[in-house]
Design an enzyme around this catalytic site. Structure first.
Site, PDB file in Angstrom:
ATOM      1  N   HIS A  54       0.821  -1.217   0.000  1.00  0.00           N
ATOM      2  CA  HIS A  54       0.000   0.000   0.000  1.00  0.00           C
ATOM      3  C   HIS A  54       0.858   1.271   0.000  1.00  0.00           C
ATOM      4  O   HIS A  54       0.757   2.083  -0.920  1.00  0.00           O
ATOM      5  CB  HIS A  54      -0.993  -0.035   1.160  1.00  0.00           C
ATOM      6  N   HIS A  78       4.262   6.646   5.398  1.00  0.00           N
ATOM      7  CA  HIS A  78       3.140   7.450   5.884  1.00  0.00           C
ATOM      8  C   HIS A  78       2.284   6.793   6.956  1.00  0.00           C
ATOM      9  O   HIS A  78       1.672   7.479   7.764  1.00  0.00           O
ATOM     10  CB  HIS A  78       2.267   7.950   4.727  1.00  0.00           C
ATOM     11  N   GLU A  82       1.589   5.952  12.906  1.00  0.00           N
ATOM     12  CA  GLU A  82       0.265   5.624  13.423  1.00  0.00           C
ATOM     13  C   GLU A  82       0.116   4.129  13.723  1.00  0.00           C
ATOM     14  O   GLU A  82      -0.468   3.759  14.726  1.00  0.00           O
ATOM     15  CB  GLU A  82      -0.796   6.073  12.401  1.00  0.00           C
ATOM     16  N   ASP A  83       0.661   3.280  12.859  1.00  0.00           N
ATOM     17  CA  ASP A  83       0.322   1.852  12.948  1.00  0.00           C
ATOM     18  C   ASP A  83       1.444   0.918  13.382  1.00  0.00           C
ATOM     19  O   ASP A  83       1.212  -0.280  13.541  1.00  0.00           O
ATOM     20  CB  ASP A  83      -0.185   1.355  11.579  1.00  0.00           C
ATOM     21  N   ASP A 145      -2.809   8.661  -0.728  1.00  0.00           N
ATOM     22  CA  ASP A 145      -3.187   7.582   0.186  1.00  0.00           C
ATOM     23  C   ASP A 145      -4.670   7.257  -0.007  1.00  0.00           C
ATOM     24  O   ASP A 145      -5.071   6.109  -0.168  1.00  0.00           O
ATOM     25  CB  ASP A 145      -2.907   8.057   1.619  1.00  0.00           C
ATOM     26  N   ASP A 266     -24.775  16.373 -24.509  1.00  0.00           N
ATOM     27  CA  ASP A 266     -23.316  16.253 -24.631  1.00  0.00           C
ATOM     28  C   ASP A 266     -22.745  15.206 -23.688  1.00  0.00           C
ATOM     29  O   ASP A 266     -22.379  15.492 -22.557  1.00  0.00           O
ATOM     30  CB  ASP A 266     -22.630  17.611 -24.415  1.00  0.00           C
TER      31      ASP A 266
HETATM   32 MN    MN Z   1      -2.345   4.661   4.160  1.00  0.00          MN
END
Ligand code: MN
Length: 723
Positions: A54, A78, A82-83, A145, A266
């Site tokens: 990812h 990125h 956080e993870d 992301d 159109d």
């Molecule tokens: Mn992400």
């Protein structure tokens, strides 16, 4: 997916990276990848893929935008803060401070949880994201992301979650991409989200498009060829591209124009890309002379670019095969800007400017902000005063997740008033992110603010010093004005009662009725307030009400005799005195600086013109100067005084020696008082004459402190300063 697949993907990416830059920092890239893939190793995506694919995909999206290398490193890292176990410091070591800051910025964006309530305030939420992304690259990473998450959204099992993410994308991120001009992101995000949110609509539009194609009515290629030929005839060097519009943009147009699919003419759009601006208008002339132009559809975004920098000529004509087609004409450069927006400027500047990174970044943000500032609709512009716009704004949440936009430097008090006037007035405390903070704390973006309320309004006049919003200021002023008026009214009434009593009469407000005109006041209350404020004398009122009665002025009283009498009377009984209760210090009453009255002292109020009442101790020497104006004197008692601390002043002659100050400090400390001011007024070799201000609850505590000081060896004398 086995490990060697990850290695394969990385190998391809690495090659692409090397080709993209003049001086690829390949060692850093390898280190960054190593750190991220190790940290993410235990995790998988909803698809079952190793997680690291990812961030790599996000990095590739940005590599295609030709962003700088630090943006690429940021993309790979990125999700780590956080993870995973990776920290800011660890990233700083691997890839430098700039990347660590960028990753930190993306993490902050991720942490701001989007809630369904925000839909109503999507605009504010977008502004919040912008305000938090101090560096535009943070936002670009976040958008990439989101783009990759949308591309893989079908792997998410929960329907609710899919819908929530799609909704958020169409409300927040796709408009955000449009704002900063990245139409490429905007269109893809919008189309992907649309497919999840309105699958039925999409299906029906696509099947109708397919039906038209079968009937030979979708003629993209034929028309493309015809336009190309026309351009060649006119000797305009051009690149013509045609496409069927996406289901989403067809749907949006149906909604906007409120027409069914059949009437939508159109459904094809063509783009003519030429070498320069002159060719744009030349090509337009050719198109308009060859095909019938649909009135009202022509737009010149070249002479008047869109605020996000977009430039193009737009027109709709009855084209070949009698089909309505939309045509956009622009130069190559305009095309790049249209596709990549801010990112186009970014990569362009990367190549031409030298490495003044700080300055460049700063200018970048300014430029973006200029763009954004001008994007506001007229309504929005009116709604926000100049000071309250964008970068000058902070966005905070209520405990229920509602977003409140405030000007920068706003405090919890501003927040409270923004929520509701009644909350502002009753506000007594605030929690920011669950922690109690002083009310003058400046709020920051994303803060969650909870206001603690009293049952009844009790705003402090001191708030006016730190609130920044117009609303809070106006509300406070109004409240204080009313409050003050009420106090002045009470004071005025007390003064009138007293004056009338001195004439053996009883005061009724009705006697003022006849004086309104003469005193040029609208109501009798106004007259009482004037007296309370000291702007009108009770003597005058008496004179006006009882013109024949001139007893007061007949015998000239001895002023000092009056003073003595007052002091004696006060000592004998404190009856009939006006309680201090309800008088807010600093508003209608203030404590005189000469004698520092303390609860327990016998006090007197002196009405001073336009300043309310100054409270002195009855012993104060300065009272002598008011002795000739007994009508200004107000008998006041401490009853109902607030539990605040008052300043008591002590004059002490102390030994000039080591440890003297410490001993004094200790003595006050044991009496649980704080020294608020300490001044040496006179120095001699052996002794210092000092003034010590202490914060006390009342006279008792002050006397205790004085006694404690006197007991010290280093203190020669200590006494209260009374005037
Ligand atoms: Mn992400």
């Amino acid at each position: 997916m086995p490990k060697n697949t990850v290695d394969e993907v990385y190998k391809v990416f690495r090659q692409k990276f090397i080709q993209a830059y003049k001086n690829p920092e390949i060692q850093i890239l390898d280190k960054v990848f190593e750190a991220a893939s190790t940290a993410h190793a235990p995790q998988t995506r909803a698809s079952g893929d190793p997680y690291i694919l990812h961030p790599l995909a996000v990095a590739e999206i940005l590599l295609n935008l030709k962003l700088d290398q630090n943006s690429i490193f940021t993309a790979i890292l990125h999700d780590t803060i956080e993870d995973t176990y990776l920290t800011y410091e660890a990233i700083e070591k691997i890839a430098g401070t700039e990347v660590a800051n960028l990753v930190d910025g993306v993490t902050k964006l991720t942490r701001i949880e989007y809630q369904p309530e925000h839909i109503k305030q999507a605009e504010n939420f977008r502004k919040l994201l912008l305000a938090i992304s101090e560096d535009i690259r943070v936002l670009l990473v976040k958008l990439a992301d989101r783009l990759h998450n949308m591309r893989t959204l079908h792997h998410i099992q929960s329907v609710d979650k899919r819908l929530r993410i799609a909704h958020e994308t169409i409300e927040i991120y796709s408009p955000l991409a449009e704002r900063i001009g990245i139409y490429k992101f905007k269109n893809e995000l919008q189309d992907l989200a649309f497919a999840f949110l309105h699958p039925e609509v999409k299906k029906s539009i696509i099947s109708r498009l397919a039906f038209l194609r079968k009937q030979g009515k979708s003629l993209v290629e034929t028309i493309e060829k015809e336009i190309t030929a026309t351009m060649q005839e006119a000797k305009i060097h051009s690149d013509v591209k045609g496409r069927e519009k996406t289901a989403c943009s067809i749907w949006k147009k149906m909604e906007r124009k409120n027409v069914p699919f059949e009437q939508l003419s159109d459904i094809m759009a063509f783009r003519i890309i030429v070498d320069n601006i002159a060719d744009c208008y030349h090509a337009l002339g050719i198109i308009h002379s060859k095909y019938h132009m649909i009135p009202g559809e022509f737009k010149d975004y070249i002479s008047t670019p869109k605020v996000n920098g977009y430039q193009s000529l737009h027109t709709v004509v009855m084209g070949p095969e009698k089909r309505c087609i939309e045509i956009q004409i622009r130069t190559h450069e305009m095309h790049e800007v249209a596709e990549l927006g801010v990112a186009a400027h970014w990569s362009y500047k990367q190549n031409v400017t030298s490495h003044h990174k700080q300055g460049k970044q700063f200018r970048w943000i300014r430029e973006l902000l200029n763009i954004l500032e001008n994007t506001s609709s007229p309504e929005e512009f009116l709604e926000n005063t100049k000071l309250e716009m964008y970068y000058d704004q902070v966005f905070c949440f209520t405990p229920k997740g509602e977003l409140i936009a405030l000007p920068r430097a706003a405090t919890p008090v501003d927040f409270a008033f923004a929520v509701h006037t009644n909350i502002g007035l009753r506000c007594i405390g605030a929690k920011v992110n669950s922690r109690i903070v002083p009310l003058k704390t400046q709020l920051e973006n994303g803060d969650q603010v909870e206001i603690l309320c009293a049952k009844h309004p009790m705003p402090s006049p001191t708030w006016e010093k730190f609130v920044v919003t117009g609303k809070a200021k106006a509300c406070l002023r109004k409240y204080i004005r009313n409050q003050q008026r009420e106090e002045y009214f009470n004071l005025g009434k007390a003064l009138l009662n007293k004056a009338f009593k001195a004439h053996q009469k009883k005061f009724h407000e009705s006697v003022l009725e006849s004086l309104k005109e003469k005193l040029q006041q609208e109501t009798t209350q106004d007259i009482v307030v004037l007296i309370g404020e000291g702007l009108l004398d009770t003597k005058e009122i008496i004179k006006l009400v009882y013109p024949e009665d001139t007893t007061t002025d007949k015998k000239k009283k001895n002023p000092l005799a009056f003073l003595t009498r007052f002091r004696k009377k006060k000592k004998d009984s404190g009856q009939n005195s006006l309680p201090i209760k309800g008088l807010i210090p600093g508003m209608a009453v203030h404590f005189a600086g000469c004698c520092h009255p303390l609860p327990g002292d016998q006090i007197v109020g002196i009405v001073s013109t336009g300043k309310g009442v100054a409270i002195h101790t009855v012993e104060c020497d300065s009272l002598e100067s008011f002795a000739s104006q007994p009508e200004k004197w107000l008998d006041i008692s401490w009853e109902g005084a607030s539990n605040e601390l008052y300043t008591g002043r002590i004059k002490a002659v102390v030994l000039n020696d080591k440890g003297t100050l410490a001993a004094i400090g200790n003595a006050t400390l044991t009496m649980q008082a704080n020294i608020s001011n300490f001044k040496i007024v006179h120095r001699s070799i052996d002794f210092y004459e000092t003034i010590i201000d202490v914060e006390v609850k009342g006279i008792g505590q002050l006397n205790n402190i004085i006694a404690a000081l006197r007991s010290l060896d280093c203190v020669h004398t200590a006494e209260r300063v009374k005037s």
